[in-house]
Write a protein that holds these residues in place. Structure first.
Motif, PDB file in Angstrom:
ATOM      1  N   ARG A 297       0.803  -1.061  -0.055  1.00 26.09           N
ATOM      2  CA  ARG A 297      -0.177  -0.021   0.205  1.00 26.09           C
ATOM      3  C   ARG A 297       0.896   1.249  -0.002  1.00 26.09           C
ATOM      4  O   ARG A 297       1.808   1.126   0.768  1.00 26.09           O
ATOM      5  CB  ARG A 297      -0.833  -0.186   1.221  1.00 26.09           C
ATOM      6  N   GLU A 298       0.611   2.224  -0.862  1.00 30.25           N
ATOM      7  CA  GLU A 298       1.355   3.576  -0.841  1.00 30.25           C
ATOM      8  C   GLU A 298       1.278   4.096   0.678  1.00 30.25           C
ATOM      9  O   GLU A 298      -0.090   4.432   0.939  1.00 30.25           O
ATOM     10  CB  GLU A 298       0.787   4.397  -2.108  1.00 30.25           C
ATOM     11  N   PRO A 299       2.154   4.835   0.921  1.00 31.32           N
ATOM     12  CA  PRO A 299       2.178   5.690   2.192  1.00 31.32           C
ATOM     13  C   PRO A 299       1.191   7.004   1.978  1.00 31.32           C
ATOM     14  O   PRO A 299       1.013   7.553   0.759  1.00 31.32           O
ATOM     15  CB  PRO A 299       3.712   6.048   2.502  1.00 31.32           C
ATOM     16  N   LYS A 300       0.768   7.382   3.158  1.00 30.21           N
ATOM     17  CA  LYS A 300      -0.359   8.577   3.097  1.00 30.21           C
ATOM     18  C   LYS A 300       0.670   9.970   3.221  1.00 30.21           C
ATOM     19  O   LYS A 300       1.254   9.809   4.437  1.00 30.21           O
ATOM     20  CB  LYS A 300      -1.378   8.567   3.947  1.00 30.21           C
ATOM     21  N   VAL A 301       0.810  10.758   2.436  1.00 25.25           N
ATOM     22  CA  VAL A 301       1.712  11.959   2.281  1.00 25.25           C
ATOM     23  C   VAL A 301       0.922  13.103   3.187  1.00 25.25           C
ATOM     24  O   VAL A 301      -0.385  13.422   2.793  1.00 25.25           O
ATOM     25  CB  VAL A 301       2.069  12.290   0.944  1.00 25.25           C
ATOM     26  N   LEU A 302       1.350  13.777   4.175  1.00 28.91           N
ATOM     27  CA  LEU A 302       0.666  14.991   4.835  1.00 28.91           C
ATOM     28  C   LEU A 302       1.239  16.199   4.628  1.00 28.91           C
ATOM     29  O   LEU A 302       2.596  16.120   4.462  1.00 28.91           O
ATOM     30  CB  LEU A 302       0.619  14.242   6.194  1.00 28.91           C
TER      31      LEU A 302
END
Length: 332
Positions: A297-302
C-alpha cells in the motif's frame, strides 16, 4: 463549593523554610485509611510577592521536576523576599508512574481545573491548587515539556495580558526566563475563563501566569535542564524574590503563535520530513505514514497548511488516527 479534603503539613502564614506534604485521603484495598502524599516546599521571608511554581502537572515531563527539586534544596529563608511555594510532583500519582495521566483515575490534571473537592484524586488536586493555593498568589509558573509523545525546544508560553500592567509583567518575565522561543496566545490563554488548564485556573483568580514547554520525548536534556534552572532563578529575581541573584545577559526570545497542526488520519508508522526549528512553507510535505502490515500500500503523505517554523514534533514512530505530528509557529 465544598472545602478541600486535602490537608497540608505546611503553614503558609509562617516565616521560614518548611517541607512536607499535601495529604489527600485515599482509601483502597491495601490501605483502608491511606493517603496520597504530594511533596510541597515553602520558603517565606519578609515582604514580597507570593509565587507558586509547579512541575509534574503531567507525570512524564521531567526537566522541571529536577530543576524545582534543586531549587528546593538550594534556596533558604535568607535568599527569599516574599513567599515561594513549590510543588515538584503536582499530580503525584502520574509523576510517580512517569505517565501523562494518573494511573489511579486516568486523570489529566491540566485538563481538570477547576476540579472538584469531593471528586477523584486528580479533581481534588486541581481544586486545591485553584481554590486554596492560587488565591494567595501574585504569580504562577507551570513548567511542562512535550512528555513522552512530543518534543519542544525550550519555549515559554504566555497570554497577551488583559491590561497594560499585566502585559508589561508578562513581557518582563518572558525576558527574564530568556528561552529561545515564546508561544504567545493571541486569544484565550491565561484569562480564558472556561479553560480547564492550570493556566486557566490562575487566570480565573487574577494571577499573573506563565507556562513553559521544555524538551520532551520522555528524556532529560542537559542543555534544557540548565536553561530551565537559569530561567527560574532569573524570573524570581525579576519579581524581587531572589534579590541576591546576579542575572547574566539576555540571549533574546523569538515570539511565535501557532498557525498549523499536522494530524494523523491513519494508523501506521510516521516518517517525518522535518525536525523542530526547521522552516517550512505552505504545501510542503510534512512526512508520510507507512502501513507495514500492507507493505504494497502506498504511504499517506501529509502536507503543511501554513508556513513557519516547526515548534513541536511527535517522538514515537507509531501513530494512530488523531495524533498530533507537528505544530508550526509563525512570528507574532
Amino acid at each position: 463549593m465544598s472545602e478541600s479534603l486535602i490537608r497540608s503539613d505546611i503553614d503558609l502564614e509562617v516565616d521560614g523554610k518548611q517541607t512536607g506534604y499535601l495529604r489527600l485521603p485515599h482509601s483502597v484495598h491495601r490501605s483502608a485509611n491511606g493517603q496520597i502524599l504530594i511533596p510541597a516546599v515553602m520558603v517565606r521571608s519578609g515582604n514580597g510577592p507570593t509565587a507558586l511554581l509547579i512541575a509534574g502537572n503531567h507525570g512524564d515531563e521531567y526537566e522541571a521536576q529536577i530543576a524545582l527539586s534543586k531549587l528546593c534544596r538550594e534556596v533558604d529563608k535568607g535568599d527569599i523576599r516574599g513567599r515561594l511555594i513549590i510543588l515538584t510532583m503536582a499530580n503525584f500519582p502520574a509523576a510517580q508512574a512517569g505517565t501523562r495521566t494518573s494511573p489511579i483515575d486516568d486523570g489529566n490534571l491540566n485538563r481538570t481545573f477547576p476540579g472538584d473537592p469531593l471528586g477523584t484524586p486528580t479533581q481534588m488536586i486541581a481544586h486545591y491548587i485553584e481554590e486554596v493555593l492560587l488565591p494567595k498568589c501574585d504569580y504562577f509558573f507551570d513548567f511542562h515539556s512535550g512528555g513522552s509523545s512530543l518534543y519542544y525546544p525550550p519555549t515559554l508560553l504566555r497570554g497577551m495580558g488583559n491590561s497594560a500592567h499585566e502585559r508589561e509583567e508578562l513581557i518582563k518575565l518572558q525576558d527574564a526566563f530568556d528561552a529561545p522561543y515564546a508561544w504567545v496566545f493571541t486569544s484565550g490563554g491565561g484569562r480564558e475563563t472556561k479553560a480547564r488548564t492550570a493556566m486557566g485556573g490562575a487566570g480565573r483568580k487574577g494571577v499573573i501566569t506563565l507556562m513553559a514547554e521544555l524538551g520532551g520525548g520522555g528524556t532529560v536534556s542537559k542543555e534544557i535542564l540548565a536553561l530551565t534552572e537559569r530561567g527560574i532563578r532569573r524570573m524570581l529575581h525579576s519579581i524581587g524574590m531572589l534579590p541576591g541573584y546576579e542575572a547574566d545577559a539576555m540571549n533574546g526570545t523569538r515570539e511565535l503563535t501557532i498557525t498549523d497542526s499536522v494530524i494523523a488520519y491513519d494508523n501506521g508508522l510516521f516518517e517525518p520530513f522535518y525536525d523542530v526549528e526547521d522552516v517550512v512553507k505552505k504545501g510542503d510535505s510534512a512526512g508520510q505514514i507507512h502501513f507495514p502490515e500492507e507493505p504494497w500500500r502506498e504511504p499517506k503523505v501529509l502536507d503543511f497548511q501554513h508556513g513557519g517554523m516547526v515548534l513541536c514534533k511527535r517522538v514515537p514512530g507509531r501513530v494512530e488516527r488523531g495524533d498530533c505530528l507537528f505544530q508550526v509557529g509563525s512570528d507574532l
